[in-house]
Design a protein around this motif. Structure first.
Motif, PDB file in Angstrom:
ATOM      1  N   ALA A 187     140.472  70.512  29.822  1.00 16.10           N
ATOM      2  CA  ALA A 187     141.921  70.653  29.686  1.00 16.10           C
ATOM      3  C   ALA A 187     142.315  72.093  29.373  1.00 16.10           C
ATOM      4  O   ALA A 187     143.266  72.630  29.947  1.00 16.10           O
ATOM      5  N   LEU A 188     141.582  72.722  28.461  1.00 15.06           N
ATOM      6  CA  LEU A 188     141.877  74.117  28.124  1.00 15.06           C
ATOM      7  C   LEU A 188     141.651  75.027  29.328  1.00 15.06           C
ATOM      8  O   LEU A 188     142.429  75.955  29.574  1.00 15.06           O
ATOM      9  N   ALA A 189     140.587  74.772  30.081  1.00 20.41           N
ATOM     10  CA  ALA A 189     140.297  75.596  31.266  1.00 20.41           C
ATOM     11  C   ALA A 189     141.411  75.460  32.301  1.00 20.41           C
ATOM     12  O   ALA A 189     141.841  76.449  32.902  1.00 20.41           O
ATOM     13  N   CYS A 190     141.895  74.239  32.491  1.00 20.91           N
ATOM     14  CA  CYS A 190     142.965  74.010  33.471  1.00 20.91           C
ATOM     15  C   CYS A 190     144.268  74.666  33.027  1.00 20.91           C
ATOM     16  O   CYS A 190     144.918  75.383  33.797  1.00 20.91           O
ATOM     17  N   ARG A 191     144.635  74.419  31.782  1.00 26.18           N
ATOM     18  CA  ARG A 191     145.951  74.848  31.302  1.00 26.18           C
ATOM     19  C   ARG A 191     146.049  76.340  31.080  1.00 26.18           C
ATOM     20  O   ARG A 191     147.074  76.961  31.384  1.00 26.18           O
ATOM     21  N   GLU A 192     144.982  76.953  30.584  1.00 29.75           N
ATOM     22  CA  GLU A 192     145.076  78.350  30.163  1.00 29.75           C
ATOM     23  C   GLU A 192     144.475  79.328  31.158  1.00 29.75           C
ATOM     24  O   GLU A 192     144.833  80.506  31.153  1.00 29.75           O
ATOM     25  N   ARG A 193     143.542  78.851  32.002  1.00 34.67           N
ATOM     26  CA  ARG A 193     142.898  79.772  32.948  1.00 34.67           C
ATOM     27  C   ARG A 193     143.031  79.319  34.398  1.00 34.67           C
ATOM     28  O   ARG A 193     142.493  79.970  35.288  1.00 34.67           O
ATOM     29  N   ASN A 194     143.748  78.233  34.626  1.00 30.38           N
ATOM     30  CA  ASN A 194     143.884  77.677  35.972  1.00 30.38           C
ATOM     31  C   ASN A 194     142.516  77.497  36.630  1.00 30.38           C
ATOM     32  O   ASN A 194     142.328  77.721  37.818  1.00 30.38           O
ATOM     33  N   HIS A 195     141.556  77.069  35.814  1.00 25.32           N
ATOM     34  CA  HIS A 195     140.157  76.926  36.253  1.00 25.32           C
ATOM     35  C   HIS A 195     139.823  75.431  36.233  1.00 25.32           C
ATOM     36  O   HIS A 195     139.792  74.807  35.160  1.00 25.32           O
ATOM     37  N   TYR A 196     139.557  74.859  37.411  1.00 23.65           N
ATOM     38  CA  TYR A 196     139.425  73.412  37.536  1.00 23.65           C
ATOM     39  C   TYR A 196     138.000  72.948  37.820  1.00 23.65           C
ATOM     40  O   TYR A 196     137.780  71.752  38.019  1.00 23.65           O
ATOM     41  N   GLN A 197     137.027  73.859  37.805  1.00 21.41           N
ATOM     42  CA  GLN A 197     135.650  73.444  38.037  1.00 21.41           C
ATOM     43  C   GLN A 197     135.135  72.487  36.951  1.00 21.41           C
ATOM     44  O   GLN A 197     134.507  71.474  37.266  1.00 21.41           O
ATOM     45  N   PRO A 198     135.389  72.769  35.658  1.00 23.97           N
ATOM     46  CA  PRO A 198     134.936  71.806  34.631  1.00 23.97           C
ATOM     47  C   PRO A 198     135.560  70.426  34.805  1.00 23.97           C
ATOM     48  O   PRO A 198     134.910  69.414  34.543  1.00 23.97           O
ATOM     49  N   LEU A 199     136.805  70.383  35.260  1.00 24.13           N
ATOM     50  CA  LEU A 199     137.448  69.096  35.497  1.00 24.13           C
ATOM     51  C   LEU A 199     136.759  68.349  36.630  1.00 24.13           C
ATOM     52  O   LEU A 199     136.509  67.141  36.531  1.00 24.13           O
ATOM     53  N   ALA A 200     136.436  69.056  37.715  1.00 18.97           N
ATOM     54  CA  ALA A 200     135.740  68.416  38.833  1.00 18.97           C
ATOM     55  C   ALA A 200     134.400  67.843  38.391  1.00 18.97           C
ATOM     56  O   ALA A 200     134.021  66.725  38.772  1.00 18.97           O
ATOM     57  N   ALA A 209     142.849  57.712  32.623  1.00 10.72           N
ATOM     58  CA  ALA A 209     143.114  58.356  31.341  1.00 10.72           C
ATOM     59  C   ALA A 209     143.087  59.876  31.468  1.00 10.72           C
ATOM     60  O   ALA A 209     143.893  60.583  30.856  1.00 10.72           O
ATOM     61  N   VAL A 210     142.159  60.407  32.281  1.00  7.04           N
ATOM     62  CA  VAL A 210     142.085  61.854  32.506  1.00  7.04           C
ATOM     63  C   VAL A 210     143.370  62.361  33.146  1.00  7.04           C
ATOM     64  O   VAL A 210     143.971  63.355  32.699  1.00  7.04           O
ATOM     65  N   MET A 211     143.819  61.703  34.203  1.00  3.48           N
ATOM     66  CA  MET A 211     145.014  62.149  34.920  1.00  3.48           C
ATOM     67  C   MET A 211     146.245  62.095  34.024  1.00  3.48           C
ATOM     68  O   MET A 211     147.058  63.028  34.009  1.00  3.48           O
ATOM     69  N   LYS A 212     146.382  61.017  33.264  1.00  5.81           N
ATOM     70  CA  LYS A 212     147.539  60.878  32.386  1.00  5.81           C
ATOM     71  C   LYS A 212     147.484  61.880  31.228  1.00  5.81           C
ATOM     72  O   LYS A 212     148.505  62.424  30.809  1.00  5.81           O
ATOM     73  N   TYR A 213     146.274  62.126  30.705  1.00  3.03           N
ATOM     74  CA  TYR A 213     146.138  63.076  29.598  1.00  3.03           C
ATOM     75  C   TYR A 213     146.564  64.478  30.043  1.00  3.03           C
ATOM     76  O   TYR A 213     147.306  65.170  29.334  1.00  3.03           O
ATOM     77  N   CYS A 242     149.090  68.196  28.647  1.00  2.00           N
ATOM     78  CA  CYS A 242     148.917  69.576  29.117  1.00  2.00           C
ATOM     79  C   CYS A 242     150.003  70.025  30.080  1.00  2.00           C
ATOM     80  O   CYS A 242     150.026  71.192  30.478  1.00  2.00           O
ATOM     81  N   GLY A 243     150.883  69.115  30.476  1.00  2.00           N
ATOM     82  CA  GLY A 243     151.960  69.486  31.389  1.00  2.00           C
ATOM     83  C   GLY A 243     151.485  69.829  32.778  1.00  2.00           C
ATOM     84  O   GLY A 243     152.154  70.578  33.502  1.00  2.00           O
ATOM     85  N   ILE A 244     150.339  69.299  33.184  1.00  2.00           N
ATOM     86  CA  ILE A 244     149.788  69.581  34.508  1.00  2.00           C
ATOM     87  C   ILE A 244     150.201  68.464  35.462  1.00  2.00           C
ATOM     88  O   ILE A 244     149.846  67.298  35.241  1.00  2.00           O
ATOM     89  N   PRO A 245     150.952  68.760  36.514  1.00  2.00           N
ATOM     90  CA  PRO A 245     151.378  67.714  37.446  1.00  2.00           C
ATOM     91  C   PRO A 245     150.181  66.975  38.042  1.00  2.00           C
ATOM     92  O   PRO A 245     149.128  67.574  38.289  1.00  2.00           O
ATOM     93  N   LEU A 246     150.351  65.693  38.287  1.00  4.12           N
ATOM     94  CA  LEU A 246     149.271  64.916  38.873  1.00  4.12           C
ATOM     95  C   LEU A 246     148.846  65.490  40.223  1.00  4.12           C
ATOM     96  O   LEU A 246     147.664  65.468  40.571  1.00  4.12           O
ATOM     97  N   ALA A 247     149.803  66.009  40.978  1.00  3.29           N
ATOM     98  CA  ALA A 247     149.461  66.585  42.278  1.00  3.29           C
ATOM     99  C   ALA A 247     148.519  67.772  42.126  1.00  3.29           C
ATOM    100  O   ALA A 247     147.602  67.963  42.931  1.00  3.29           O
ATOM    101  N   ARG A 248     148.726  68.590  41.086  1.00  2.91           N
ATOM    102  CA  ARG A 248     147.849  69.745  40.876  1.00  2.91           C
ATOM    103  C   ARG A 248     146.453  69.293  40.448  1.00  2.91           C
ATOM    104  O   ARG A 248     145.438  69.875  40.873  1.00  2.91           O
TER     105      ARG A 248
END
Length: 315
Positions: free
Chosen positions: A77-90, A107-111, A116-122
């Motif tokens: 979540a921190l990587a996505c929100r603060e660094r726009n880095h989505y590899q850990p999420l994948a 639960a991951v998508m909703k969290y 984190c204010g990250i749109p589901l599409a992103r």
């Protein structure tokens, strides 16, 4: 770095628990939350200490629903929100698909959306799509069996079904209708199913046609139902040649009396080479990412709603 050893600011810690930063400071001042200070006097909280506090005093925290993967979720979540880095999420998504129920994916998508204010599409474009790409590569290399690949797909589809619910309550009969499905010879439905959900969230009714739908049949059903939008997914190996052929077939069957938008998307397309194609449609929309597509679709749904309201007012 081990996720347990992550040092968080009070702002980061508050975001992970879904509370105001002032609450974190108050709990620290009361001695309920363990923290340290930098040489400059700034407060820092170990992730493990934050989770220990949550288990004792914030047991309703959405982050704890991901146990025993709450540490990985926090780091992703921190990587996505603060660094726009989505590899850990994948990586987390693949691990959850391999070991947990579809409820974890939901639960991951909703969290990410709520905390984190990250749109589901992103999340889909940058996290889920990357996980799907890796799964495909593993299957192609022989390190993942067909059954394992299918298991991943079905769990993801189950999570998307759960996102949709039984019946989107916000949709009304006057909402425009979209046909959604996959291109001919395309059997991977995750992207199309997610687009179905995003369209419903954007104010559309949907009719889902599934995998491997002949292009001519999209035209036939569109005419029967008066659909305002036809959205077709192209997943590798389906790509630009198939898209060009599909546009040609649909253009030849297009009827001015039943106008519609044609939207093409998916990882198999190179949009730049397709957007300049001439066509009779209200518009030919070609997007590789679902976030841009949903923004466009929401605008079109609002246009239709305003037109319907104006028509009722003039009646």
């Amino acid at each position: 770095m081990e996720t347990d050893s992550l040092l968080l600011t009070t702002s980061q810690a508050a975001g992970l628990l879904g509370v105001h930063e002032s609450s974190m400071k108050r709990w620290a001042n009361e001695g309920r939350l363990r923290l340290s200070k930098t040489d400059g006097g700034h407060r820092r909280i170990l992730l493990e200490d934050l989770l220990a506090f949550a288990r004792l005093e914030r047991s309703d925290s959405p982050l704890l629903l991901l146990a025993p993967h709450e540490h990985e979720m926090a780091a992703a979540a921190l990587a996505c929100r603060e660094r726009n880095h989505y590899q850990p999420l994948a990586e987390l998504i693949i691990r959850l698909c391999d070991t947990r129920s579809p409820g974890y994916l939901l639960a991951v998508m909703k969290y990410l959306q709520v905390n984190c204010g990250i749109p589901l599409a992103r999340t889909f474009d940058l996290g889920i799509s990357e996980a799907m790409r890796r799964i495909g590569n593993e299957w192609a290399s022989g390190s993942r069996t067909i059954a394992h690949e299918h298991r991943f797909t079905q769990k993801m589809l189950d999570a998307i079904h759960a996102l949709r619910g039984v019946e989107p309550s916000s949709l009304q009969r006057q909402s425009p209708l979209a046909l959604v499905g996959c291109a001919e010879t395309c059997y991977h439905e995750v992207g199309a199913m997610f687009v179905r959900y995003l369209l419903e969230e954007a104010g559309w009714q949907t009719c889902y046609l599934g995998a491997n739908v002949p292009f001519s049949e999209y035209a036939s059903i569109q005419g029967d139902l008066g659909a305002r939008l036809v959205a077709i997914s192209f997943v590798p190996p389906c790509g630009n040649p198939e898209a060009r052929r599909g546009v040609g077939i649909l253009a030849g069957l297009y009827r001015e009396s039943a106008p519609y938008y044609l939207a093409l998307g998916g990882g198999g397309l190179e949009p730049g080479a397709l957007r300049s194609m001439g066509s009779p449609f209200l518009a030919l929309k070609v997007e590789k990412d679902t976030e841009s597509f949903q923004i466009w679709a929401r605008g079109k749904a609002r246009e239709k709603g305003r037109a319907a309201g104006k028509a009722r007012g003039n009646a």
